[in-house]
Scaffold this motif. Structure first.
Motif, PDB file in Angstrom:
ATOM      1  N   GLN A 299       0.815  -1.230   0.000  1.00  0.00           N
ATOM      2  CA  GLN A 299       0.000   0.000   0.000  1.00  0.00           C
ATOM      3  C   GLN A 299       0.840   1.268   0.000  1.00  0.00           C
ATOM      4  OE1 GLN A 299      -2.516  -1.365   3.477  1.00  0.00           O
ATOM      5  NE2 GLN A 299      -3.807   0.282   2.698  1.00  0.00           N
ATOM      6  N   ILE A 300       2.120   1.143   0.388  1.00  0.00           N
ATOM      7  CA  ILE A 300       2.897   2.346   0.697  1.00  0.00           C
ATOM      8  C   ILE A 300       3.559   2.899  -0.555  1.00  0.00           C
ATOM      9  CG2 ILE A 300       4.810   3.233   2.094  1.00  0.00           C
ATOM     10  CD1 ILE A 300       3.952   1.247   4.257  1.00  0.00           C
ATOM     11  N   PRO A 301       3.399   4.200  -0.813  1.00  0.00           N
ATOM     12  CA  PRO A 301       3.968   4.795  -2.025  1.00  0.00           C
ATOM     13  C   PRO A 301       5.491   4.890  -1.927  1.00  0.00           C
ATOM     14  CG  PRO A 301       3.111   6.506  -0.601  1.00  0.00           C
ATOM     15  CD  PRO A 301       2.739   5.204   0.044  1.00  0.00           C
ATOM     16  N   VAL A 302       6.136   5.061  -3.071  1.00  0.00           N
ATOM     17  CA  VAL A 302       7.598   5.166  -3.115  1.00  0.00           C
ATOM     18  C   VAL A 302       7.966   6.604  -3.445  1.00  0.00           C
ATOM     19  CG1 VAL A 302       9.698   4.310  -4.236  1.00  0.00           C
ATOM     20  CG2 VAL A 302       7.738   2.776  -3.892  1.00  0.00           C
ATOM     21  N   MET A 303       8.847   7.211  -2.659  1.00  0.00           N
ATOM     22  CA  MET A 303       9.278   8.580  -2.921  1.00  0.00           C
ATOM     23  C   MET A 303      10.286   8.591  -4.079  1.00  0.00           C
ATOM     24  SD  MET A 303       7.488  10.343  -0.774  1.00  0.00           S
ATOM     25  CE  MET A 303       6.177   9.094  -0.834  1.00  0.00           C
ATOM     26  N   PRO A 304      10.299   9.676  -4.876  1.00  0.00           N
ATOM     27  CA  PRO A 304      11.139   9.704  -6.081  1.00  0.00           C
ATOM     28  C   PRO A 304      12.604  10.032  -5.778  1.00  0.00           C
ATOM     29  CG  PRO A 304       9.887  11.733  -5.921  1.00  0.00           C
ATOM     30  CD  PRO A 304       9.452  10.872  -4.768  1.00  0.00           C
ATOM     31  N   LYS A 305      13.290   9.141  -5.062  1.00  0.00           N
ATOM     32  CA  LYS A 305      14.705   9.347  -4.739  1.00  0.00           C
ATOM     33  C   LYS A 305      15.507   8.158  -5.257  1.00  0.00           C
ATOM     34  CE  LYS A 305      15.774  11.166  -0.674  1.00  0.00           C
ATOM     35  NZ  LYS A 305      15.783  11.609   0.765  1.00  0.00           N
ATOM     36  N   GLY A 306      16.513   8.455  -6.056  1.00  0.00           N
ATOM     37  CA  GLY A 306      17.282   7.407  -6.723  1.00  0.00           C
ATOM     38  C   GLY A 306      17.921   6.415  -5.770  1.00  0.00           C
ATOM     39  N   ARG A 307      18.409   6.911  -4.639  1.00  0.00           N
ATOM     40  CA  ARG A 307      19.091   6.009  -3.711  1.00  0.00           C
ATOM     41  C   ARG A 307      18.137   4.943  -3.180  1.00  0.00           C
ATOM     42  NH1 ARG A 307      21.787   9.282   0.917  1.00  0.00           N
ATOM     43  NH2 ARG A 307      21.685   7.419   2.177  1.00  0.00           N
ATOM     44  N   TYR A 308      16.844   5.296  -3.064  1.00  0.00           N
ATOM     45  CA  TYR A 308      15.889   4.350  -2.492  1.00  0.00           C
ATOM     46  C   TYR A 308      15.557   3.213  -3.463  1.00  0.00           C
ATOM     47  CZ  TYR A 308      15.300   7.830   1.220  1.00  0.00           C
ATOM     48  OH  TYR A 308      15.520   8.702   2.254  1.00  0.00           O
ATOM     49  N   LYS A 309      15.579   3.531  -4.760  1.00  0.00           N
ATOM     50  CA  LYS A 309      15.331   2.486  -5.759  1.00  0.00           C
ATOM     51  C   LYS A 309      16.403   1.399  -5.647  1.00  0.00           C
ATOM     52  CE  LYS A 309      13.414   3.986  -9.564  1.00  0.00           C
ATOM     53  NZ  LYS A 309      13.562   5.138 -10.443  1.00  0.00           N
ATOM     54  N   ILE A 310      17.661   1.852  -5.519  1.00  0.00           N
ATOM     55  CA  ILE A 310      18.783   0.918  -5.424  1.00  0.00           C
ATOM     56  C   ILE A 310      18.672   0.092  -4.140  1.00  0.00           C
ATOM     57  CG2 ILE A 310      21.298   0.818  -5.102  1.00  0.00           C
ATOM     58  CD1 ILE A 310      21.396   3.336  -7.004  1.00  0.00           C
ATOM     59  N   MET A 311      18.372   0.762  -3.028  1.00  0.00           N
ATOM     60  CA  MET A 311      18.256   0.065  -1.739  1.00  0.00           C
ATOM     61  C   MET A 311      17.092  -0.932  -1.759  1.00  0.00           C
ATOM     62  SD  MET A 311      19.005   3.297   0.827  1.00  0.00           S
ATOM     63  CE  MET A 311      18.619   2.442   2.374  1.00  0.00           C
ATOM     64  N   THR A 312      15.979  -0.550  -2.411  1.00  0.00           N
ATOM     65  CA  THR A 312      14.799  -1.416  -2.470  1.00  0.00           C
ATOM     66  C   THR A 312      15.114  -2.712  -3.211  1.00  0.00           C
ATOM     67  OG1 THR A 312      13.336   0.504  -2.380  1.00  0.00           O
ATOM     68  CG2 THR A 312      12.368  -1.534  -3.196  1.00  0.00           C
ATOM     69  N   ASN A 313      15.911  -2.601  -4.274  1.00  0.00           N
ATOM     70  CA  ASN A 313      16.301  -3.802  -5.032  1.00  0.00           C
ATOM     71  C   ASN A 313      17.241  -4.691  -4.233  1.00  0.00           C
ATOM     72  OD1 ASN A 313      14.828  -3.043  -7.261  1.00  0.00           O
ATOM     73  ND2 ASN A 313      16.522  -1.940  -8.211  1.00  0.00           N
ATOM     74  N   TYR A 314      18.108  -4.055  -3.450  1.00  0.00           N
ATOM     75  CA  TYR A 314      19.171  -4.793  -2.751  1.00  0.00           C
ATOM     76  C   TYR A 314      18.683  -5.446  -1.457  1.00  0.00           C
ATOM     77  CZ  TYR A 314      23.777  -5.454  -0.458  1.00  0.00           C
ATOM     78  OH  TYR A 314      24.885  -5.959   0.174  1.00  0.00           O
ATOM     79  N   MET A 315      17.791  -4.778  -0.745  1.00  0.00           N
ATOM     80  CA  MET A 315      17.399  -5.218   0.599  1.00  0.00           C
ATOM     81  C   MET A 315      16.962  -6.685   0.689  1.00  0.00           C
ATOM     82  SD  MET A 315      17.979  -3.135   3.004  1.00  0.00           S
ATOM     83  CE  MET A 315      18.203  -1.406   3.422  1.00  0.00           C
ATOM     84  N   PRO A 316      16.072  -7.157  -0.223  1.00  0.00           N
ATOM     85  CA  PRO A 316      15.610  -8.544  -0.076  1.00  0.00           C
ATOM     86  C   PRO A 316      16.735  -9.577  -0.209  1.00  0.00           C
ATOM     87  CG  PRO A 316      14.148  -7.314  -1.528  1.00  0.00           C
ATOM     88  CD  PRO A 316      15.352  -6.453  -1.304  1.00  0.00           C
ATOM     89  N   LYS A 317      17.881  -9.185  -0.735  1.00  0.00           N
ATOM     90  CA  LYS A 317      18.997 -10.131  -0.889  1.00  0.00           C
ATOM     91  C   LYS A 317      19.747 -10.341   0.431  1.00  0.00           C
ATOM     92  CE  LYS A 317      19.633  -8.346  -5.567  1.00  0.00           C
ATOM     93  NZ  LYS A 317      20.439  -7.432  -6.401  1.00  0.00           N
ATOM     94  N   VAL A 318      19.573  -9.423   1.395  1.00  0.00           N
ATOM     95  CA  VAL A 318      20.435  -9.456   2.583  1.00  0.00           C
ATOM     96  C   VAL A 318      19.675  -9.579   3.906  1.00  0.00           C
ATOM     97  CG1 VAL A 318      22.416  -8.291   1.547  1.00  0.00           C
ATOM     98  CG2 VAL A 318      20.548  -6.917   2.498  1.00  0.00           C
ATOM     99  N   GLY A 319      18.338  -9.645   3.861  1.00  0.00           N
ATOM    100  CA  GLY A 319      17.575  -9.778   5.103  1.00  0.00           C
ATOM    101  C   GLY A 319      16.090  -9.772   4.788  1.00  0.00           C
ATOM    102  N   GLN A 320      15.281 -10.256   5.747  1.00  0.00           N
ATOM    103  CA  GLN A 320      13.842 -10.357   5.431  1.00  0.00           C
ATOM    104  C   GLN A 320      13.074  -9.063   5.672  1.00  0.00           C
ATOM    105  OE1 GLN A 320      11.319 -12.885   7.849  1.00  0.00           O
ATOM    106  NE2 GLN A 320      12.779 -12.869   9.560  1.00  0.00           N
ATOM    107  N   TYR A 321      13.678  -8.109   6.422  1.00  0.00           N
ATOM    108  CA  TYR A 321      12.889  -6.955   6.859  1.00  0.00           C
ATOM    109  C   TYR A 321      13.345  -5.610   6.287  1.00  0.00           C
ATOM    110  CZ  TYR A 321      10.703  -9.846  10.528  1.00  0.00           C
ATOM    111  OH  TYR A 321      10.001 -10.791  11.229  1.00  0.00           O
ATOM    112  N   GLY A 322      14.316  -5.594   5.379  1.00  0.00           N
ATOM    113  CA  GLY A 322      14.843  -4.319   4.888  1.00  0.00           C
ATOM    114  C   GLY A 322      13.786  -3.412   4.277  1.00  0.00           C
ATOM    115  N   ILE A 323      12.849  -4.014   3.563  1.00  0.00           N
ATOM    116  CA  ILE A 323      11.788  -3.226   2.923  1.00  0.00           C
ATOM    117  C   ILE A 323      10.883  -2.604   3.993  1.00  0.00           C
ATOM    118  CG2 ILE A 323       9.826  -3.310   1.324  1.00  0.00           C
ATOM    119  CD1 ILE A 323      12.485  -3.679  -0.098  1.00  0.00           C
ATOM    120  N   ASP A 324      10.605  -3.385   5.042  1.00  0.00           N
ATOM    121  CA  ASP A 324       9.811  -2.833   6.157  1.00  0.00           C
ATOM    122  C   ASP A 324      10.549  -1.685   6.818  1.00  0.00           C
ATOM    123  OD1 ASP A 324       7.561  -4.657   6.131  1.00  0.00           O
ATOM    124  OD2 ASP A 324       9.005  -6.189   6.718  1.00  0.00           O
ATOM    125  N   MET A 325      11.848  -1.880   7.062  1.00  0.00           N
ATOM    126  CA  MET A 325      12.647  -0.806   7.670  1.00  0.00           C
ATOM    127  C   MET A 325      12.489   0.470   6.857  1.00  0.00           C
ATOM    128  SD  MET A 325      15.574   1.163   7.226  1.00  0.00           S
ATOM    129  CE  MET A 325      16.738   0.295   6.160  1.00  0.00           C
TER     130      MET A 325
END
Length: 456
Positions: free
Chosen positions: A148-174
Motif C-alpha cells: 500500500q505504501i507509495p515510493v518517494m522519487p529518490k534514486g538512492r531508495y530504488k537501489i536500496m529497495t532492489n538490494y534489501m531482499p537479498k540481505v535480510g527479510q525486513y529491509g523493505i519494512d525498515m
C-alpha cells in the motif's frame, strides 16, 4: 539524514578517511545536540498512506513548507525531495515511504530542541491540515501492508529497495514502514569518542525499551513491543548491529575506517544520477576496482555518503548517532536527547555509566539486544532485569542534566525533559504495553484510535 555531501576531491590515502572523522573533534564548550525525528503522514480522511504526487501529496506539502519557511529546496530530477535551512543548519527530508523527517539544527541545550520541535510542528500543521494530511508518532505504521505504501522519487531508495531482499527479510519494512527518533552528540577526543560509543552501544537497549512503541503490524499485535527494533535484527547484518569489536583494545577512528571500508556499498552519486554498485565494498572502490566505475577513485563525498548507509545501533560520523529508539508522539521526543545528554555530556554520569556496563560481555550485550524488542523491560542481562538498569540510567541522566545546569526562562534545568520517561518507569511498563492494553480494552481490538491518540 539523507542529504548527500558534495565534495568531489578524489581520495588518495587511508589517512584521509581517518582525518575525515578526526575533523569532528570539538572542545566540550562547542558540544551541540542534534535531534532527528521521523513521522508517518496519513490522509485525515480514510487514514491511508499519502502519495508523493498530486495536489494533496507529499510534494505539495514540501512546496508549501518551502514557501512558508524560505528554506532551500533539495531537488532530484525536477522533484522536490527535501528542504535545507542555510542559516540554522536544520533540514527536512523524506524517508522511502514518505516518512517526514526533521533533522534538527545543532543546538546548545534540550530546551532549544523542544522549541525547535514545537515550531516545526506548528509549521507542518499549517501546511498539512489544509491538504488533509496528519502525522503519526509510532515506531511503525500500525495498519498498512508493504504494497500500500507509495515510493518517494529518490534514486538512492530504488537501489536500496532492489538490494534489501537479498540481505535480510525486513529491509523493505525498515525503509517503508518504520520511524525513529535519534540524537547526535559530539566528542572531544578519540578516547572520548570511544568511551561514549561503548557506553551508548551497551545501553542502546535501554532506550529501545523506554521508547518501545511499535506493537502493531497491519492492524494486529505483532508479538513485539518494538517491532522496529526487531526489524533491524534482520535488515542487513553486514551494516547493522552491536559492533562487538568496538569494545576491543585498539578501538579508534582507524578501526571504524577499516570496518566501513568492508561494509558493502549501495550507490555512487554522480551529478543527479545514482549508480548502483550494491554489494561491492568501498575498499575495492578505493583501490580502483569497482566494476561500474573501472579505474575511478572515490571522492570525499562518496566516503561521506557511504558512511550514511551504515546502520549500527550507534553510528559514528563526525558525531555519534543514537539509533535505538522508536518514533514517538511529540510530547516524548525531547526526552531522547535529554536522556543521552545527561548520560554522555556529564563526565561523572559518563564514568558511572561505563562502570555499569564495563563488565558485560559481547555475548551478554547481544542477548540483551536480541531480547529487548519482544520483552522490553523484562529482558535480562546477567541477573538483572533491564527495568532495573533503566532506572539506574535515568538516575544518572537526571543527575548529569542537573549538573549541566542549563536553565530555561523559568529557571528549570534540562532534567524536566525526562519527565515522560520517569512516568513510564513509575508505571513499570513500556509505551507499547500501554497501547496493547488499550487495544485489548477501550479500543475494542482496533488500531484505528491510534490515528487520534498518537497523532502529532
Amino acid at each position: 539524514m539523507a542529504r548527500d555531501q558534495i565534495d568531489m576531491t578524489p581520495l588518495q590515502s587511508r589517512d584521509e578517511l581517518v582525518a575525515w572523522f578526526e575533523a569532528g573533534i570539538k572542545p566540550p564548550s562547542e558540544f551541540r545536540i542534534g535531534t532527528e525525528h521521523e513521522k508517518t503522514p496519513f490522509t485525515l480522511e480514510g487514514r491511508q498512506p499519502v502519495p508523493y504526487e498530486g495536489a494533496r501529496g507529499i510534494g505539495a506539502l514540501l512546496e508549501g513548507m518551502q514557501l512558508l519557511l524560505g528554506w532551500e529546496p533539495i531537488m532530484e530530477h525536477g522533484n522536490i525531495i527535501g528542504l535545507y535551512d542555510v542559516t540554522g543548519g536544520g533540514a527536512i527530508s523524506l524517508e522511502p515511504g514518505g516518512q517526514f523527517e526533521l533533522s534538527g539544527a545543532p543546538l546548545e541545550n534540550v530546551h532549544q530542541t523542544q522549541s525547535e520541535l514545537m515550531a516545526h510542528l506548528a509549521q507542518v500543521r499549517e501546511i498539512a491540515t489544509p491538504l488533509g494530511i496528519g502525522f503519526l508518532g509510532l515506531g511503525m505504521t500500525p495498519s498498512w501492508s508493504r504494497s500500500q505504501i507509495p515510493v518517494m522519487p529518490k534514486g538512492r531508495y530504488k537501489i536500496m529497495t532492489n538490494y534489501m531482499p537479498k540481505v535480510g527479510q525486513y529491509g523493505i519494512d525498515m525503509m517503508y514502514r518504520t520511524c525513529t527518533v535519534q540524537t547526535n552528540l559530539d566528542f572531544s577526543s578519540e578516547a572520548d569518542m570511544v568511551k561514549k560509543l561503548r557506553v551508548s552501544i551497551a545501553l542502546q537497549p535501554v532506550a529501545t525499551a523506554l521508547f518501545a512503541n511499535s506493537p502493531f503490524t497491519e492492524g494486529k499485535p505483532n508479538g513485539f513491543l518494538s517491532f522496529r527494533s526487531e526489524i533491524w535484527r534482520d535488515t542487513d547484518n553486514a551494516r547493522a548491529g552491536m559492533l562487538p569489536w568496538v569494545f576491543e583494545d585498539g578501538m579508534g577512528f582507524e578501526r571504524w575506517v577499516d570496518y566501513a571500508l568492508d561494509v558493502p556499498m549501495y550507490f555512487v552519486k554522480r551529478g543527479e544520477t545514482y549508480i548502483d554498485v550494491a554489494g561491492s565494498s568501498f575498499r575495492a572502490f578505493f583501490e580502483g576496482r569497482n566494476n561500474s566505475l573501472p579505474g575511478e577513485r572515490p571522492t570525499i563525498s562518496d566516503w561521506a555518503n557511504h558512511l550514511s548507509t551504515i546502520f549500527p545501533e550507534v553510528r559514528l560520523k563526525r558525531y555519534l548517532e543514537m539509533r535505538g529508539a522508536d518514533g514517538v508522539p511529540w510530547g516524548r521526543l525531547p526526552a531522547l536527547p535529554a536522556f543521552w545528554v545527561g548520560l554522555l555530556y556529564d563526565n561523572d554520569s559518563l564514568d558511572a555509566a561505563w562502570e555499569l556496563v564495563s563488565h558485560w560481555t559481547a555475548a551478554e550485550r547481544q542477548a540483551l539486544r536480541d531480547d529487548v524488542p519482544r520483552f522490553g523491560f523484562k529482558a535480562r542481562i546477567k541477573d538483572r532485569y533491564l527495568f532495573e538498569v533503566a532506572k539506574e540510567c535515568l538516575k544518572l541522566s537526571h543527575a548529569g542534566l542537573r549538573r549541566r545546569n542549563r536553565v530555561d526562562h523559568s529557571g528549570r534545568d534540562e532534567s524536566r525533559h525526562l519527565e515522560p520517561l520517569e512516568r513510564i518507569l513509575e508505571a513499570g511498563r513500556t509505551p507499547a504495553e500501554e497501547m496493547l492494553d488499550k487495544f485489548n480494552g477501550d479500543w475494542g481490538g482496533s488500531v484505528e484510535p491510534v490515528y487520534q491518540e498518537y497523532a502529532f
